[in-house]
Design a protein around this motif. Sequence first.
Motif, PDB file in Angstrom:
ATOM      1  N   GLU A 284       0.971  -1.327   0.105  1.00 47.70           N
ATOM      2  CA  GLU A 284      -0.016  -0.068   0.033  1.00 47.70           C
ATOM      3  C   GLU A 284       0.906   1.023  -0.053  1.00 47.70           C
ATOM      4  O   GLU A 284       0.636   2.058  -0.657  1.00 47.70           O
ATOM      5  N   LYS A 285       1.967   1.114   0.901  1.00 46.91           N
ATOM      6  CA  LYS A 285       2.819   2.236   0.852  1.00 46.91           C
ATOM      7  C   LYS A 285       3.443   2.476  -0.517  1.00 46.91           C
ATOM      8  O   LYS A 285       3.809   3.462  -1.192  1.00 46.91           O
ATOM      9  N   LYS A 287       2.058   1.814  -3.588  1.00 49.96           N
ATOM     10  CA  LYS A 287       1.327   2.363  -4.337  1.00 49.96           C
ATOM     11  C   LYS A 287       1.120   3.710  -4.083  1.00 49.96           C
ATOM     12  O   LYS A 287       1.025   4.549  -5.031  1.00 49.96           O
ATOM     13  N   ALA A 361       0.813   5.928   5.266  1.00 47.19           N
ATOM     14  CA  ALA A 361       1.280   4.508   5.118  1.00 47.19           C
ATOM     15  C   ALA A 361       2.513   4.184   5.706  1.00 47.19           C
ATOM     16  O   ALA A 361       2.559   3.210   6.558  1.00 47.19           O
TER      17      ALA A 361
END
Length: 527
Positions: A284-285, A287, A361
Amino acid sequence: MIKKVSFFVAIFLFSFFSAQKKEQLQKQNADLKKQIAAINSNLAKTQQQSKLSISYLTEVQKKIQLREKVYTNTQKEKRLIEDEIYLRQLEINRQNRELAVLRKNYAEVLVKAYKNKGVQNKVTFILSSKNLGEALRRVQYLKDYSDYQDKKAAEISNAAKVLEQNITLKQRSVKDKETILSNQQKDLLTIAAEKKAKETLLAEFKKNESQLTAELKQKKSESKALEGQIRSIIAEEIRIARAQAEQRKKEEAEKIRLAKIAAEREKAKIEAENRAKMEALALEKKKADDEARRLKEISDKKAEEEANRARIAAAADAKKTDDARTTADAEKAEARRLAAAKDAAAAAANAKAAADKAANARAAEANMAKKNEDEKKAAETKAMTNYGVSSAVGNNFASNRGKMGMPAYGTITHRFGRQPHPVFKNIVEENNGIKISVSKGTVAKCVAPGTVSRVVASADGSKTVIVKHGDYFTIYANLGSTMVSANQQVSAGSPMGVVGADFDGTYTLDFQIWNGSSPVDPLGWVN
């Protein structure tokens, strides 16, 4: 004048400090007399039990010492009063001389006034003035002269009053001295009588020396036997404690080993669960970082386009006076520039939102890492607790040194260590503790929390309680009866038993403190 003031100051300061010193001495004597009264009360009780005892002799000796302190304080007070009388007499002599001079001067003034008496003389004196100014001055002179006479008369009267006051104070001091001398005579007679009583008591001891010596030797033999029992019990306690400590050490090591295995398993499980979460957070980070980078590039491109359009609009503005067509182009360019600026602002907002999301994130990843460590520590602690692993509780007996109360209150007749006998100097006693002479029926109390190790019965019928406090032991010997049993948990102030009678008819508690296998002086531990 300066000498006179200095003398007054010296008298005042001496009187002030002398009064303070006398008051302090009188207060000390009052306290000493209270102690003497308490000793007399104790002696009356002890006499009913047995007069021929060390505690009785100790109290008599203490009373004589207090009497002698009272006498010494009275001597000091007498010297202070004598100094006060001497200084008062000096002041009286000085005031007598001053009064004589004042009276002489006043007599001369009266003689002169008598020689010049009469209203006619005064009137003549005023009327013989050369002018009005001189007449007024002569009237003022006669008034001042009259005031001067009144002033001198008042000075004589005041000086006489002060002199009378000093004479009264001196007489009072003389009476105080006479009272003190009378009290001193009584004190000397009392001290002499008490010293005679002490000599008689010592003579009684000497008369019964063979019997008392035999009893002392028997008591010493019994004490040695008891000491041997105490040493054996303490040695056994130490051996058991060491064995238990070794066993506990082995059990603790096994518990720690098993707990560590369980903790490692739990930590591995937590590590696996959190690794998946960390990977998801990392993705997620990534992205979020990619999106933030893409949006930033768009924002930068839009900003560049907006800058180019702004330059074109500026150029169009410079030429808009040429023709209307150029003006229309400039307006279109301005509209495009505003639209580009709006797009650039939107792109910048998107880029900031993406950057914030990337920061969140990263924070979530850091929190997850911390949570992972906390969960692993908690799992380890839980495993240790489940397997019974705990830190050892330290012994607080040593930390309370000097703060513990006495096991019983009375007269200390024997102190710790090697001591000569108070009466028979050829006998030397070896004491592992202190002996406290108390009243009949006194209950000995525990000085600190602990566990009763043993209750020992001696051949003479007395009992001894041994209490364990970690590495330390307290001993309560010569008890007539006990109130505790072996393995009983006790606290500070718990009753151990009633103090029993000694061979001389008095009631004496033998109190000891041992650090492991070595006795220590109890007076360094109890308050």
